[in-house]
Design a protein around this motif. Sequence first.
Motif, PDB file in Angstrom:
ATOM      1  N   VAL A 276       0.823  -1.259   0.037  1.00 26.68           N
ATOM      2  CA  VAL A 276       0.174  -0.019  -0.061  1.00 26.68           C
ATOM      3  C   VAL A 276       0.946   1.369   0.235  1.00 26.68           C
ATOM      4  CG1 VAL A 276      -1.718   1.440   1.486  1.00 26.68           C
ATOM      5  CG2 VAL A 276      -1.866  -1.124   0.980  1.00 26.68           C
ATOM      6  N   SER A 277       1.834   1.284   0.920  1.00 30.78           N
ATOM      7  CA  SER A 277       3.023   2.436   0.920  1.00 30.78           C
ATOM      8  C   SER A 277       3.543   2.668  -0.425  1.00 30.78           C
ATOM      9  CB  SER A 277       3.683   2.177   1.966  1.00 30.78           C
ATOM     10  OG  SER A 277       3.285   2.081   3.192  1.00 30.78           O
TER      11      SER A 277
ATOM     12  N   SER B  30       2.261   1.635  -3.500  1.00 30.59           N
ATOM     13  CA  SER B  30       1.487   2.200  -4.268  1.00 30.59           C
ATOM     14  C   SER B  30       1.493   3.737  -4.232  1.00 30.59           C
ATOM     15  CB  SER B  30      -0.046   1.475  -4.276  1.00 30.59           C
ATOM     16  OG  SER B  30      -0.866   2.122  -5.223  1.00 30.59           O
ATOM     17  N   ARG B  31       1.117   4.159  -2.870  1.00 29.16           N
ATOM     18  CA  ARG B  31       0.895   5.732  -2.548  1.00 29.16           C
ATOM     19  C   ARG B  31       2.452   6.304  -3.133  1.00 29.16           C
ATOM     20  NH1 ARG B  31      -0.884   4.448   3.340  1.00 29.16           N
ATOM     21  NH2 ARG B  31      -3.021   4.343   3.107  1.00 29.16           N
TER      22      ARG B  31
END
Length: 198
Positions: free
Chosen positions: A186-187, A189-190
């Motif tokens: 998730v990190s 992707s951000r």
Amino acid sequence: MANEPEMYAQLRVIVDKLVPLSDEEWAIFQTFFIQKKVDAKTMLTREGQVADEIYFIHTGLARLYYTTENDDQITAFIFSENLFASCLESFVQQIPSTQNLETLEPCSLLVLTRDGLERLYNLVPKTNIIMRKVMEQRFISAQRLLSSYILSSPQERYELFAQHYPNLLQRVPQYILASFLGITPVSLSRIRKRISRS
């Protein structure tokens, strides 16, 4: 299978950058490397096994990873074309490996066994220097990675990886790349979204 002469020619290019071999030395050296073609997700060395082979990657990708008590996989290194891949601590000391070595793509490899390497040390003494330089490169890469965990932010680690290995960004699955960078998918992707907007 990749073209045989091409595989060995590429190995010679890489070896000669480390230590130039005479034609006579090369004629002996190359005979100890055996061709092998494997599929993606092939385990070359499993945790607990003693690593008995070192692999020159002609085509494909492999990763070195640890498995935690919770069965999480922590990627320690990603090997691409023209690199020598192995669980080196296990290979050198002949002890059970704490790591796993797995292919990420179909790979064409040239394989050198531990026994073959020992024979090459005697038959082609320059092999000692070649292997020392291969291990020095791995040590430096490991030190750079450790330093980046301590000194760099997650985004800086990603940007450094993108700078040094742009060809791997689309080839390495996102969850493996995130593990290698020490962040969550998730990190990652951000971070990618943030960079693409800037």
